[in-house]
Design a protein around this motif. Structure first.
Motif, short mmCIF file in Angstrom:
data_model
loop_
_atom_site.label_atom_id
_atom_site.label_comp_id
_atom_site.label_asym_id
_atom_site.label_seq_id
_atom_site.Cartn_x
_atom_site.Cartn_y
_atom_site.Cartn_z
N SER A 9 -41.03 -20.14 -10.75
CA SER A 9 -39.91 -19.24 -10.96
C SER A 9 -39.74 -18.27 -9.79
O SER A 9 -38.81 -17.46 -9.78
N GLY A 10 -40.61 -18.38 -8.80
CA GLY A 10 -40.52 -17.53 -7.62
C GLY A 10 -39.56 -18.08 -6.60
O GLY A 10 -39.03 -19.19 -6.74
N GLN A 11 -39.38 -17.32 -5.52
CA GLN A 11 -38.38 -17.71 -4.52
C GLN A 11 -38.71 -19.03 -3.84
O GLN A 11 -37.85 -19.88 -3.65
N LEU A 12 -39.97 -19.22 -3.46
CA LEU A 12 -40.36 -20.48 -2.81
C LEU A 12 -40.51 -21.60 -3.82
O LEU A 12 -40.05 -22.72 -3.60
N ILE A 143 -38.42 -16.12 7.44
CA ILE A 143 -37.41 -15.23 8.02
C ILE A 143 -36.88 -14.27 6.96
O ILE A 143 -36.54 -13.12 7.26
N GLU A 144 -36.85 -14.71 5.71
CA GLU A 144 -36.39 -13.84 4.63
C GLU A 144 -37.25 -12.59 4.47
O GLU A 144 -36.82 -11.60 3.84
N ASN A 145 -38.46 -12.59 5.04
CA ASN A 145 -39.29 -11.38 5.00
C ASN A 145 -38.63 -10.21 5.72
O ASN A 145 -39.04 -9.06 5.53
N TYR A 146 -37.64 -10.49 6.55
CA TYR A 146 -36.96 -9.43 7.29
C TYR A 146 -35.78 -8.82 6.53
O TYR A 146 -35.00 -8.05 7.10
N ALA A 147 -35.65 -9.15 5.25
CA ALA A 147 -34.52 -8.62 4.47
C ALA A 147 -34.48 -7.10 4.51
O ALA A 147 -33.41 -6.50 4.71
N VAL A 168 -42.27 -14.58 17.10
CA VAL A 168 -42.48 -15.15 15.77
C VAL A 168 -41.73 -16.46 15.66
O VAL A 168 -40.52 -16.50 15.92
N ALA A 169 -42.42 -17.52 15.31
CA ALA A 169 -41.77 -18.82 15.13
C ALA A 169 -41.45 -19.01 13.65
O ALA A 169 -41.97 -19.89 12.97
N GLY A 170 -40.57 -18.15 13.14
CA GLY A 170 -40.24 -18.16 11.72
C GLY A 170 -39.27 -19.26 11.36
O GLY A 170 -38.58 -19.84 12.20
N ALA A 171 -39.23 -19.55 10.07
CA ALA A 171 -38.29 -20.51 9.51
C ALA A 171 -37.88 -20.01 8.13
O ALA A 171 -38.44 -19.03 7.62
N SER A 172 -36.91 -20.66 7.53
CA SER A 172 -36.44 -20.21 6.22
C SER A 172 -37.34 -20.73 5.10
O SER A 172 -38.08 -21.70 5.26
N ARG A 173 -37.26 -20.09 3.95
CA ARG A 173 -38.01 -20.57 2.79
C ARG A 173 -37.63 -22.02 2.45
O ARG A 173 -38.48 -22.81 2.05
N ALA A 278 -28.72 -17.93 10.94
CA ALA A 278 -28.35 -18.62 9.71
C ALA A 278 -29.22 -18.20 8.54
O ALA A 278 -28.75 -18.11 7.40
N ALA A 279 -30.50 -17.94 8.80
CA ALA A 279 -31.41 -17.53 7.72
C ALA A 279 -31.18 -16.07 7.33
O ALA A 279 -31.37 -15.70 6.16
N LEU A 280 -30.78 -15.24 8.30
CA LEU A 280 -30.55 -13.83 7.99
C LEU A 280 -29.21 -13.59 7.29
O LEU A 280 -29.09 -12.64 6.48
N ARG A 281 -28.22 -14.42 7.55
CA ARG A 281 -26.88 -14.15 7.06
C ARG A 281 -26.80 -13.97 5.54
O ARG A 281 -26.15 -13.04 5.05
N PRO A 282 -27.49 -14.82 4.74
CA PRO A 282 -27.41 -14.63 3.28
C PRO A 282 -28.08 -13.35 2.79
O PRO A 282 -27.90 -12.98 1.62
N LEU A 283 -28.85 -12.68 3.64
CA LEU A 283 -29.56 -11.48 3.22
C LEU A 283 -28.70 -10.24 3.25
O LEU A 283 -29.07 -9.20 2.70
N VAL A 284 -27.53 -10.35 3.88
CA VAL A 284 -26.66 -9.18 4.06
C VAL A 284 -25.77 -8.99 2.83
O VAL A 284 -25.18 -9.94 2.34
#
Length: 284
Positions: A9-12, A143-147, A168-173, A278-284
Protein backbone atom coordinates in the motif's frame (compact mmCIF):
# COMPACT_ATOMS: atom_id res chain seq x y z
CA UNK A 1 4.01 -18.65 -9.52
CA UNK A 2 2.48 -16.64 -6.67
CA UNK A 3 4.26 -13.42 -5.74
CA UNK A 4 3.80 -11.45 -2.53
CA UNK A 5 4.77 -7.77 -2.59
CA UNK A 6 5.33 -6.39 0.90
CA UNK A 7 4.42 -2.81 1.85
CA UNK A 8 2.09 -2.96 -1.14
CA UNK A 9 0.00 0.00 0.00
CA UNK A 10 3.08 2.23 -0.01
CA UNK A 11 4.33 4.40 -2.83
CA UNK A 12 6.86 1.89 -4.19
CA UNK A 13 4.91 -1.27 -3.37
CA UNK A 14 1.83 -0.16 -5.30
CA UNK A 15 3.96 0.58 -8.34
CA UNK A 16 5.56 -2.87 -8.11
CA UNK A 17 2.10 -4.44 -8.14
CA UNK A 18 1.21 -2.27 -11.16
CA UNK A 19 4.42 -3.31 -12.89
CA UNK A 20 3.76 -7.01 -12.32
CA UNK A 21 0.30 -6.61 -13.79
CA UNK A 22 1.74 -4.68 -16.75
CA UNK A 23 4.12 -7.58 -17.39
CA UNK A 24 1.19 -9.94 -17.73
CA UNK A 25 1.10 -11.49 -14.28
CA UNK A 26 -2.46 -12.43 -13.39
CA UNK A 27 -3.95 -10.50 -10.50
CA UNK A 28 -4.81 -13.85 -8.91
CA UNK A 29 -1.08 -14.64 -8.75
CA UNK A 30 -0.22 -11.44 -6.86
CA UNK A 31 -0.60 -11.02 -3.12
CA UNK A 32 -0.43 -7.55 -1.59
CA UNK A 33 1.06 -7.69 1.88
CA UNK A 34 0.08 -4.60 3.86
CA UNK A 35 0.11 -3.49 7.47
CA UNK A 36 -3.49 -2.23 7.21
CA UNK A 37 -5.60 -4.15 4.64
CA UNK A 38 -8.29 -1.45 4.66
CA UNK A 39 -5.79 0.85 2.94
CA UNK A 40 -5.52 -1.51 -0.05
CA UNK A 41 -9.15 -1.94 -1.08
CA UNK A 42 -8.30 -0.56 -4.52
CA UNK A 43 -5.90 -3.46 -5.06
CA UNK A 44 -8.51 -5.96 -3.91
CA UNK A 45 -10.97 -4.45 -6.40
CA UNK A 46 -8.45 -5.23 -9.16
CA UNK A 47 -8.41 -8.91 -8.16
CA UNK A 48 -5.22 -8.83 -6.10
CA UNK A 49 -5.43 -10.78 -2.84
CA UNK A 50 -4.71 -8.51 0.12
CA UNK A 51 -3.29 -9.94 3.35
CA UNK A 52 -2.18 -8.45 6.64
CA UNK A 53 1.61 -8.31 6.60
CA UNK A 54 3.11 -6.33 9.44
CA UNK A 55 6.89 -6.42 9.87
CA UNK A 56 6.36 -6.04 13.63
CA UNK A 57 3.81 -8.88 13.90
CA UNK A 58 5.42 -12.25 13.08
CA UNK A 59 2.07 -14.08 13.06
CA UNK A 60 0.93 -12.00 10.08
CA UNK A 61 4.17 -12.75 8.26
CA UNK A 62 3.81 -16.49 8.76
CA UNK A 63 0.16 -16.48 7.66
CA UNK A 64 0.73 -14.16 4.73
CA UNK A 65 3.53 -16.25 3.26
CA UNK A 66 1.61 -19.53 3.16
CA UNK A 67 1.59 -20.73 -0.44
CA UNK A 68 3.88 -17.93 -1.67
CA UNK A 69 6.60 -18.79 -4.21
CA UNK A 70 8.35 -15.44 -4.55
CA UNK A 71 8.61 -12.40 -2.29
CA UNK A 72 9.43 -8.79 -3.11
CA UNK A 73 10.65 -7.44 0.22
CA UNK A 74 10.30 -3.68 0.13
CA UNK A 75 12.54 -2.20 2.80
CA UNK A 76 10.75 -0.65 5.74
CA UNK A 77 10.62 3.06 6.44
CA UNK A 78 11.36 3.02 10.17
CA UNK A 79 15.07 3.77 10.33
CA UNK A 80 16.61 2.04 13.32
CA UNK A 81 14.07 -0.80 13.34
CA UNK A 82 14.59 -2.18 9.86
CA UNK A 83 17.23 -4.82 10.54
CA UNK A 84 14.99 -6.60 13.04
CA UNK A 85 11.89 -6.13 10.91
CA UNK A 86 13.49 -7.43 7.73
CA UNK A 87 15.01 -10.41 9.52
CA UNK A 88 11.55 -11.36 10.79
CA UNK A 89 10.25 -11.36 7.22
CA UNK A 90 13.24 -13.35 5.93
CA UNK A 91 12.90 -15.94 8.69
CA UNK A 92 9.19 -16.34 7.92
CA UNK A 93 9.93 -16.67 4.20
CA UNK A 94 12.52 -19.38 4.83
CA UNK A 95 10.10 -21.28 7.08
CA UNK A 96 7.34 -21.00 4.45
CA UNK A 97 9.52 -22.42 1.68
CA UNK A 98 9.63 -19.26 -0.44
CA UNK A 99 11.84 -19.97 -3.45
CA UNK A 100 13.12 -16.48 -4.18
CA UNK A 101 13.31 -13.02 -2.63
CA UNK A 102 13.98 -9.65 -4.25
CA UNK A 103 15.07 -7.06 -1.69
CA UNK A 104 15.17 -3.29 -2.21
CA UNK A 105 18.57 -2.34 -0.79
CA UNK A 106 20.62 0.83 -1.25
CA UNK A 107 23.12 1.66 -3.97
CA UNK A 108 26.61 0.32 -3.30
CA UNK A 109 25.47 -0.88 0.11
CA UNK A 110 28.61 -2.61 1.33
CA UNK A 111 30.89 0.33 0.44
CA UNK A 112 28.41 3.15 1.05
CA UNK A 113 29.07 5.91 3.57
CA UNK A 114 25.38 6.84 3.68
CA UNK A 115 23.74 6.51 7.10
CA UNK A 116 21.05 4.38 5.45
CA UNK A 117 23.51 1.68 4.47
CA UNK A 118 24.20 -0.31 7.68
CA UNK A 119 20.64 -1.63 8.05
CA UNK A 120 20.60 -2.65 4.39
CA UNK A 121 23.94 -4.43 4.77
CA UNK A 122 22.62 -6.28 7.82
CA UNK A 123 19.55 -7.33 5.82
CA UNK A 124 21.71 -8.53 2.94
CA UNK A 125 23.68 -10.61 5.43
CA UNK A 126 20.46 -12.07 6.85
CA UNK A 127 19.38 -13.03 3.35
CA UNK A 128 22.71 -14.75 2.71
CA UNK A 129 22.34 -16.71 5.94
CA UNK A 130 18.74 -17.71 5.25
CA UNK A 131 19.41 -20.23 2.50
CA UNK A 132 16.65 -18.67 0.36
CA UNK A 133 17.78 -17.64 -3.15
CA UNK A 134 17.65 -13.87 -3.53
CA UNK A 135 18.41 -10.93 -5.79
CA UNK A 136 19.55 -7.61 -4.39
CA UNK A 137 18.01 -4.49 -5.91
CA UNK A 138 20.47 -1.83 -4.78
CA UNK A 139 18.47 1.26 -5.61
CA UNK A 140 20.05 4.66 -6.00
CA UNK A 141 18.11 7.77 -4.95
CA UNK A 142 14.41 8.19 -5.64
CA UNK A 143 13.95 11.52 -7.43
CA UNK A 144 10.61 11.84 -5.62
CA UNK A 145 12.63 12.30 -2.42
CA UNK A 146 13.14 15.89 -3.59
CA UNK A 147 9.43 16.73 -3.30
CA UNK A 148 10.03 18.81 -0.18
CA UNK A 149 13.01 20.60 -1.72
CA UNK A 150 10.97 21.52 -4.80
CA UNK A 151 8.05 22.74 -2.69
CA UNK A 152 10.39 24.97 -0.67
CA UNK A 153 12.08 26.17 -3.85
CA UNK A 154 8.71 27.21 -5.25
CA UNK A 155 8.40 29.55 -2.27
CA UNK A 156 11.98 30.65 -1.69
CA UNK A 157 13.77 30.21 -5.01
CA UNK A 158 16.53 28.29 -3.24
CA UNK A 159 17.64 24.69 -2.86
CA UNK A 160 20.16 24.60 -0.02
CA UNK A 161 22.28 21.57 0.87
CA UNK A 162 25.71 20.60 2.16
CA UNK A 163 26.49 18.27 -0.75
CA UNK A 164 29.12 20.40 -2.46
CA UNK A 165 29.61 19.22 -6.03
CA UNK A 166 28.30 15.73 -5.29
CA UNK A 167 26.22 14.09 -8.00
CA UNK A 168 23.20 11.81 -7.74
CA UNK A 169 22.24 9.16 -10.29
CA UNK A 170 18.58 9.19 -9.26
CA UNK A 171 15.63 7.61 -11.00
CA UNK A 172 11.88 7.58 -10.46
CA UNK A 173 10.02 5.17 -8.19
CA UNK A 174 8.37 3.72 -11.28
CA UNK A 175 11.79 2.90 -12.76
CA UNK A 176 12.75 0.98 -9.63
CA UNK A 177 9.34 -0.67 -9.41
CA UNK A 178 9.62 -1.97 -12.96
CA UNK A 179 13.09 -3.30 -12.12
CA UNK A 180 11.73 -5.17 -9.10
CA UNK A 181 8.99 -6.73 -11.20
CA UNK A 182 11.44 -7.75 -13.92
CA UNK A 183 13.90 -9.23 -11.43
CA UNK A 184 11.42 -11.30 -9.41
CA UNK A 185 10.02 -12.83 -12.60
CA UNK A 186 13.42 -13.89 -13.95
CA UNK A 187 14.98 -16.97 -12.35
CA UNK A 188 18.33 -15.99 -13.84
CA UNK A 189 18.44 -12.92 -11.61
CA UNK A 190 18.53 -14.94 -8.39
CA UNK A 191 22.02 -14.74 -6.95
CA UNK A 192 22.72 -11.38 -8.57
CA UNK A 193 23.51 -8.01 -7.03
CA UNK A 194 21.96 -5.33 -9.22
CA UNK A 195 23.32 -1.81 -8.74
CA UNK A 196 20.45 0.30 -10.07
CA UNK A 197 20.85 3.96 -11.00
CA UNK A 198 19.46 6.56 -13.35
CA UNK A 199 21.05 6.93 -16.76
CA UNK A 200 22.20 10.50 -16.11
CA UNK A 201 23.59 11.75 -12.80
CA UNK A 202 22.94 15.34 -11.74
CA UNK A 203 24.46 17.85 -9.36
CA UNK A 204 22.43 20.15 -7.17
CA UNK A 205 22.86 23.10 -9.54
CA UNK A 206 21.15 20.92 -12.15
CA UNK A 207 18.51 19.97 -9.58
CA UNK A 208 17.85 23.67 -9.01
CA UNK A 209 17.56 24.25 -12.76
CA UNK A 210 15.09 21.38 -13.06
CA UNK A 211 13.10 22.77 -10.13
CA UNK A 212 13.02 26.13 -11.89
CA UNK A 213 11.65 24.49 -15.02
CA UNK A 214 8.83 22.71 -13.24
CA UNK A 215 7.90 25.54 -10.86
CA UNK A 216 8.18 28.33 -13.40
CA UNK A 217 10.37 30.55 -11.22
CA UNK A 218 14.08 31.13 -10.79
CA UNK A 219 15.71 28.62 -8.43
CA UNK A 220 19.37 28.58 -7.40
CA UNK A 221 21.48 26.07 -5.53
CA UNK A 222 22.93 27.43 -2.29
CA UNK A 223 25.87 25.31 -1.08
CA UNK A 224 26.09 25.07 2.70
CA UNK A 225 28.83 24.05 5.07
CA UNK A 226 27.93 21.27 7.48
CA UNK A 227 27.86 23.83 10.31
CA UNK A 228 25.45 26.01 8.33
CA UNK A 229 23.27 23.00 7.62
CA UNK A 230 23.14 21.98 11.26
CA UNK A 231 22.34 25.55 12.33
CA UNK A 232 19.47 25.78 9.87
CA UNK A 233 18.03 22.40 10.86
CA UNK A 234 18.28 23.33 14.53
CA UNK A 235 16.41 26.58 13.85
CA UNK A 236 13.75 24.54 12.06
CA UNK A 237 13.18 22.59 15.26
CA UNK A 238 14.64 19.23 14.26
CA UNK A 239 16.02 16.95 16.97
CA UNK A 240 19.73 16.17 17.20
CA UNK A 241 19.35 12.63 15.87
CA UNK A 242 17.55 13.82 12.73
CA UNK A 243 20.05 16.64 12.25
CA UNK A 244 22.93 14.17 12.43
CA UNK A 245 21.21 11.84 9.96
CA UNK A 246 20.61 14.62 7.40
CA UNK A 247 24.16 15.93 7.79
CA UNK A 248 25.59 12.45 7.28
CA UNK A 249 23.39 11.94 4.24
CA UNK A 250 24.60 15.17 2.65
CA UNK A 251 28.19 14.26 3.48
CA UNK A 252 27.77 10.90 1.76
CA UNK A 253 26.38 12.54 -1.36
CA UNK A 254 29.23 15.05 -1.33
CA UNK A 255 31.67 12.14 -1.20
CA UNK A 256 30.10 10.51 -4.27
CA UNK A 257 28.04 7.75 -2.67
CA UNK A 258 25.21 8.21 -5.19
CA UNK A 259 27.19 9.14 -8.31
CA UNK A 260 27.15 6.53 -11.07
CA UNK A 261 27.30 5.98 -14.81
CA UNK A 262 25.89 2.44 -14.55
CA UNK A 263 23.11 1.56 -17.02
CA UNK A 264 21.97 -1.70 -15.41
CA UNK A 265 18.60 -0.19 -14.50
CA UNK A 266 17.66 0.96 -17.99
CA UNK A 267 18.86 -2.36 -19.38
CA UNK A 268 16.67 -4.26 -16.92
CA UNK A 269 13.51 -2.27 -17.63
CA UNK A 270 14.10 -2.03 -21.38
CA UNK A 271 13.89 1.75 -21.68
CA UNK A 272 15.78 4.88 -20.61
CA UNK A 273 15.24 5.87 -17.00
CA UNK A 274 12.97 8.82 -16.24
CA UNK A 275 14.64 12.20 -16.61
CA UNK A 276 15.04 14.54 -13.67
CA UNK A 277 12.54 17.07 -15.00
CA UNK A 278 9.99 14.40 -15.94
CA UNK A 279 10.17 12.86 -12.46
CA UNK A 280 9.92 16.22 -10.70
CA UNK A 281 7.01 17.58 -12.74
CA UNK A 282 4.25 15.51 -11.04
CA UNK A 283 5.49 16.73 -7.64
CA UNK A 284 4.49 20.33 -8.29
Amino acid sequence: MTILVSAASGQLGRLIVDSLLARGVSASDIVAGVRTPAKATDLAERGVRVVAFDYDAPATLEAGLVGIDRLVLVSGSEVGKRTEQHKAVIDAAAAAGVTGIAYTSVYGATESTLPLAPEHVATEQALAASGVPFVLLRNNWYIENYAGDVARAAETGVIAAAVGDGRVAGASRLDYAEAAAAAILDDARLGQVLELAGDESFGYAELAAAAAEVTGREVVYQPLSEDDLRTGLTAAGLDEGTIGFVAALDAGIAAGALDSSDRTLSGLIGRPTTSLVAALRPLV
